[in-house]
Write a protein that holds these residues in place. Structure first.
Motif, mmCIF file in Angstrom:
data_model
loop_
_atom_site.group_PDB
_atom_site.id
_atom_site.type_symbol
_atom_site.label_atom_id
_atom_site.label_comp_id
_atom_site.label_asym_id
_atom_site.label_seq_id
_atom_site.Cartn_x
_atom_site.Cartn_y
_atom_site.Cartn_z
ATOM 1 N N TYR A 134 13.400 -39.835 -4.166
ATOM 2 C CA TYR A 134 12.721 -40.232 -2.928
ATOM 3 C C TYR A 134 11.215 -40.018 -3.040
ATOM 4 C CZ TYR A 134 17.163 -40.517 -0.317
ATOM 5 O OH TYR A 134 18.400 -40.872 0.149
ATOM 6 N N LYS A 135 10.835 -38.906 -3.628
ATOM 7 C CA LYS A 135 9.412 -38.584 -3.753
ATOM 8 C C LYS A 135 8.700 -39.618 -4.619
ATOM 9 C CE LYS A 135 6.489 -34.539 -4.669
ATOM 10 N NZ LYS A 135 6.473 -33.147 -5.174
ATOM 11 N N VAL A 136 9.353 -40.061 -5.690
ATOM 12 C CA VAL A 136 8.744 -41.085 -6.546
ATOM 13 C C VAL A 136 8.571 -42.388 -5.779
ATOM 14 C CG1 VAL A 136 9.067 -42.469 -8.631
ATOM 15 C CG2 VAL A 136 9.615 -40.029 -8.660
ATOM 16 N N CYS A 137 9.557 -42.754 -4.966
ATOM 17 C CA CYS A 137 9.437 -43.972 -4.155
ATOM 18 C C CYS A 137 8.235 -43.891 -3.213
ATOM 19 C CB CYS A 137 10.712 -44.188 -3.342
ATOM 20 S SG CYS A 137 12.128 -44.750 -4.313
ATOM 21 N N LEU A 138 7.981 -42.724 -2.670
ATOM 22 C CA LEU A 138 6.881 -42.563 -1.716
ATOM 23 C C LEU A 138 5.530 -42.357 -2.387
ATOM 24 C CD1 LEU A 138 8.558 -40.175 0.900
ATOM 25 C CD2 LEU A 138 7.950 -42.581 1.270
ATOM 26 N N TRP A 139 5.510 -41.642 -3.525
ATOM 27 C CA TRP A 139 4.250 -41.131 -4.046
ATOM 28 C C TRP A 139 3.787 -41.760 -5.358
ATOM 29 C CZ3 TRP A 139 0.623 -38.312 -1.723
ATOM 30 C CH2 TRP A 139 0.961 -37.653 -0.543
ATOM 31 N N SER A 140 4.633 -42.510 -6.041
ATOM 32 C CA SER A 140 4.172 -43.085 -7.313
ATOM 33 C C SER A 140 3.177 -44.208 -7.054
ATOM 34 C CB SER A 140 5.342 -43.607 -8.142
ATOM 35 O OG SER A 140 4.843 -44.241 -9.314
ATOM 36 N N ALA A 178 -8.032 -39.525 -0.528
ATOM 37 C CA ALA A 178 -7.600 -38.845 0.698
ATOM 38 C C ALA A 178 -6.189 -38.283 0.618
ATOM 39 C CB ALA A 178 -7.694 -39.815 1.882
ATOM 40 N N ASP A 179 -5.554 -38.355 -0.578
ATOM 41 C CA ASP A 179 -4.188 -37.847 -0.742
ATOM 42 C C ASP A 179 -3.215 -38.590 0.173
ATOM 43 O OD1 ASP A 179 -2.238 -36.172 -1.884
ATOM 44 O OD2 ASP A 179 -2.370 -34.756 -0.225
ATOM 45 N N VAL A 180 -3.430 -39.904 0.307
ATOM 46 C CA VAL A 180 -2.518 -40.751 1.075
ATOM 47 C C VAL A 180 -1.475 -41.316 0.119
ATOM 48 C CG1 VAL A 180 -2.307 -42.860 2.442
ATOM 49 C CG2 VAL A 180 -4.266 -41.341 2.783
ATOM 50 N N ALA A 181 -0.222 -41.169 0.439
ATOM 51 C CA ALA A 181 0.852 -41.663 -0.423
ATOM 52 C C ALA A 181 0.878 -43.184 -0.423
ATOM 53 C CB ALA A 181 2.200 -41.128 0.054
ATOM 54 N N PRO A 182 1.193 -43.801 -1.552
ATOM 55 C CA PRO A 182 1.298 -45.255 -1.600
ATOM 56 C C PRO A 182 2.354 -45.821 -0.645
ATOM 57 C CG PRO A 182 1.243 -44.340 -3.805
ATOM 58 C CD PRO A 182 1.385 -43.188 -2.869
ATOM 59 N N GLY A 183 3.344 -45.002 -0.278
ATOM 60 C CA GLY A 183 4.394 -45.462 0.630
ATOM 61 C C GLY A 183 4.097 -45.233 2.096
ATOM 62 N N TRP A 184 2.864 -44.856 2.426
ATOM 63 C CA TRP A 184 2.513 -44.469 3.795
ATOM 64 C C TRP A 184 2.743 -45.601 4.794
ATOM 65 C CZ3 TRP A 184 -2.925 -44.544 6.171
ATOM 66 C CH2 TRP A 184 -2.948 -43.825 7.376
ATOM 67 N N LYS A 185 2.451 -46.835 4.412
ATOM 68 C CA LYS A 185 2.555 -47.964 5.334
ATOM 69 C C LYS A 185 3.830 -48.790 5.147
ATOM 70 C CE LYS A 185 -1.410 -47.799 7.638
ATOM 71 N NZ LYS A 185 -1.522 -47.854 9.111
ATOM 72 N N ARG A 186 4.661 -48.410 4.214
ATOM 73 C CA ARG A 186 5.876 -49.189 3.957
ATOM 74 C C ARG A 186 6.969 -48.828 4.958
ATOM 75 N NH1 ARG A 186 7.370 -51.281 -1.625
ATOM 76 N NH2 ARG A 186 9.462 -50.619 -1.041
ATOM 77 N N ASP A 187 7.676 -49.851 5.436
ATOM 78 C CA ASP A 187 8.789 -49.590 6.361
ATOM 79 C C ASP A 187 10.134 -50.015 5.778
ATOM 80 O OD1 ASP A 187 8.542 -52.312 6.386
ATOM 81 O OD2 ASP A 187 8.265 -52.503 8.555
ATOM 82 N N TYR A 188 10.138 -50.496 4.543
ATOM 83 C CA TYR A 188 11.402 -50.954 3.964
ATOM 84 C C TYR A 188 11.556 -50.388 2.554
ATOM 85 C CZ TYR A 188 14.719 -53.897 1.463
ATOM 86 O OH TYR A 188 15.756 -54.327 0.686
#
Length: 712
Positions: free
Chosen positions: A48-54, A219-229
């Motif tokens: 899950y973390k890779v999906c959100l943060w990679s 800013a340490d914003v995750a690449p998945g921050w705006k994804r909803d799917y």
């Protein structure tokens, strides 16, 4: 304790080493790079973390099953053996992506259809209902990989490519994918520049991809921050509480990072329409307050007054293949170089281009070059350290020693002697020096605009200090003679250790150059391995294979990076089979074949021990190429010694040889003796002299070669 999950993260070619390091930082266990991806292990939280943060991965795959899939029936049966009720609700929706091929499954559409049929049939037989197919946003997405008569079915936890961050509203011309933009920023050392107080400027910002990725990274914003799917959300194995906890942490980090961020990001473009797209993108990415966008031509670019500290200028200018021709773009690239020197002379700069000529038009020496693929287009990121260049002052050049001057004279003589033939044959890769002077014990090879220098063991009469001094002189003289900067010279240097002299640890750059030989293209890596991926002394043997290959069934044993298979395919071989025990080399061979357009089931790659393959294979071949190592002690196969085992190897080759067929056998063991008595069933003709290239004349024992035929 549950066993860790086996996972695979895909990425664009050229990003594998960066992704491996990123996954390790995220907590992945045993990350191991492969072609266009990285294998790793971990628990569900890590997945899950890779999906959100990679920032670099394209998809995160959880393998479910691997099985034989030589034809459609085997594929169907293998899929049917998977319990899909554990992954997909009976009234849910699913989609299938298929890549690759096997002998009996040659089209991805057919593969998708067989997988769909197997899944639907399983649900109908068990429940009397069936899930639906939704190719856009399915509950569950499956990924099918077909390779070497095997299939791997995986669950796509990402569901949609991870480069789709969820903020993009418009695309400029030739936009970068977001994960490629992130890779460029990492290679440009943006995190370090930002930490030191630097700004970022993109003078040709297009739709703003580099700007948004730079802000989110800072800013340490995750690449998945705006994804909803995500594909994992509809998966029956999904842990909603675990996922929500990770998302809450992600949101808190984004809020904290953005709250302390200043306006240190500047983008300019002269195209008003594209700039408007960039404004929409930064707004939807939640970073509009941190990015200054302005309509401005490159000729008016100046260093922002808000940037007292040195920063990073990074850009993706037009390449020529997409937006204009090279001649039209030369002035643009020259202007980039002028602006860097005039306005940003204490900054760092990174420019990506697919055209080496355009890169040279910048007029500055790159301190680093990194290979990337922007889609199918091979590109290079050129990194410039303008502060170091500005600080460099002319210094007195130490005169060459008498020995170094002799070396220079020899190199100049060799270049003059070989020049006409090199031009006539169009050779980019060749040996220019091979310990011609015993005191300077090294081999110097040219690979297009790079040099590869490999140190030999110094004579016993030379003390270690003198050997080191002469090594430094070799590097200096070679670079000066060819006008090649130090960063484009790869060195393989020996060191003393237990058991004698050995070569030092290789680099791990993951940098590949594309070079040409005989009108064909090959990838070489000058830094990461002892060998480069292209044996220069085998050039005549490769040409010989091309001449002999038309209409032949071709087998390449110990295929290494597949260069000989490429020549066989180009010569018109009816099919090629390339066998090696190393997955690294097979992936490399696959890239070399693909680079020249040789794809599909006519060109098969097999991971196997050569002798074991010959014992199990039942095919006959008209042309067999065998170039074994001198020794091999791989853990996955029996030890191999070419002197001890060549009789068994060649006897097995003879059993697979079609009537009238030919074996080309070569090896580089200097004390090798071909056992003609034990191989009395073969006609043998040594062809070594005819297979030594002209640039290796000083070293005629570099390899030996034979033509072998079954006696009538």
């Amino acid at each position: 304790m549950n066993d860790p999950l086996k996972l695979f993260a895909t990425c664009p070619k050229g990003l594998e080493y960066l992704l491996r390091d990123e996954l390790a930082e995220l907590g992945a266990l045993q990350p191991r790079e492969a072609l266009a991806g990285v294998y790793f292990s971990g628990d569900l939280a890590l997945a899950y973390k890779v999906c959100l943060w990679s920032r670099l991965a394209s998809r995160v795959l959880l393998p479910l099953a691997e099985f034989d899939a030589g034809d459609g029936e085997q594929l169907y049966d293998g899929i049917a053996a998977v319990d899909f009720a554990a992954h997909l609700a009976d009234e849910g929706s699913f989609a299938i992506d298929a890549v690759g091929a096997t002998r009996g499954v040659t089209h991805s559409h057919y593969a998708v259809q067989r997988v769909k049929d197997a899944i639907v049939d399983q649900f109908r037989q068990r429940l009397g209902t069936r899930p639906n197919v939704d190719t856009e946003r399915p509950d569950v997405r499956f990924n099918l990989l077909l390779r070497r008569e095997r299939a791997t079915l995986s669950l796509d936890l990402s569901g949609a490519p991870l480069h789709q961050r969820g903020w993009r509203q418009g695309h400029g011309k030739a936009s970068l994918k977001e994960n490629l933009a992130a890779a460029l920023l990492l290679r440009a050392q943006w995190p370090a520049v930002f930490a030191a107080g630097g700004c970022l400027v993109d003078p040709l910002c297009g739709s703003g991809t580099l700007l948004v990725e730079a802000v989110w990274m800072a800013a340490d914003v995750a690449p998945g921050w705006k994804r909803d799917y995500y594909g994992l959300l509809g998966w029956r194995g999904h842990d909603a509480a675990l996922w929500q906890g990770l998302r809450d942490d992600m949101n808190a980090r984004a809020q904290a990072g953005l709250s302390s961020l200043g306006q240190r990001f500047f983008g300019f473009d002269q195209d008003a329409e594209v700039l408007e797209e960039a404004r929409h993108n930064v707004q939807h990415a939640g970073v509009a307050g941190f990015v200054h966008l302005g309509r401005q031509s490159l000729s008016h670019l100046t260093r922002p007054r808000e940037c007292p500290q040195p920063g990073l200028l990074i850009s993706n200018p037009p390449y020529g293949q997409r937006l204009g021709e090279r001649d039209e773009l030369q002035p643009l690239y020259r202007l980039i170089g002028e602006k860097l020197q005039q306005e940003f002379n204490d900054w760092r700069a990174s420019i990506i281009t697919s055209d080496a000529e355009l890169g040279r038009a910048i007029g500055l020496r790159a301190v680093k070059r990194y290979a990337f693929y922007n889609g199918a287009l091979e590109c290079q990121l050129l990194n410039f350290d303008l502060a170091a260049s500005a600080a460099a002052v002319p210094r007195e050049v130490k005169p060459l020693s008498d020995g170094a001057q002799m070396l220079k004279n020899r190199l100049d003589k060799n270049r003059k002697h070989l020049r006409k033939r090199l031009e006539r044959e169009g050779l980019q890769c060749y040996r220019i020096y091979d310990a011609d002077l015993p005191e300077y014990a090294a081999a110097i090879d040219v690979y297009a605009d790079h040099l590869h220098i490999q140190e030999y063991q110094a004579p016993s009469t030379i003390d270690e200090n003198s050997a080191r001094q002469r090594w430094r002189e070799i590097v200096r003289v070679a670079g000066e003679s060819f006008g090649i900067p130090r960063e484009r010279i790869a060195l393989k240097q020996r060191y003393r250790a237990k058991g004698g002299e050995k070569y030092g640890r290789m680099d791990q750059r993951g940098e590949f150059l594309t070079v040409e030989e005989g009108g064909l293209k090959f990838l070489v890596n000058l830094w990461d391995y002892l060998d480069t991926g292209l044996f220069l002394d085998h050039r005549p043997l490769r040409a010989r294979v091309r001449e002999l290959a038309r209409g032949k069934r071709f087998l390449n044993l110990f295929c290494y990076t597949g260069a000989v298979s490429v020549f066989a395919a180009d010569g018109g071989a009816s099919n090629t089979v390339s066998v090696d025990l190393s997955t690294t080399y097979l992936e490399w061979a696959s890239r070399n074949l693909g680079l020249n357009g040789f794809v599909g089931n006519r060109h098969r790659l097999v991971q196997a021990d050569a002798c074991a393959f010959l014992e199990q294979d039942r095919e006959l071949y008209d042309l067999i190429y065998v170039d074994p190592p001198t020794f091999s002690n791989s853990k996955r196969a029996q030890d191999f010694d070419v002197q001890r085992d060549h009789v068994r190897l060649l006897t097995l080759c003879m059993e697979r040889l079609a009537p009238g067929g030919l074996i080309l056998f070569s090896n580089n063991y200097r004390r090798f003796h071909l056992d003609s008595e034990a191989l009395a069933a073969l006609d043998m003709r040594e062809i070594s002299a005819a297979t030594i290239p002209f640039d290796f004349e000083r070293n005629p024992r570099i390899h030996r070669a034979w033509e072998l035929r079954r006696k009538e």
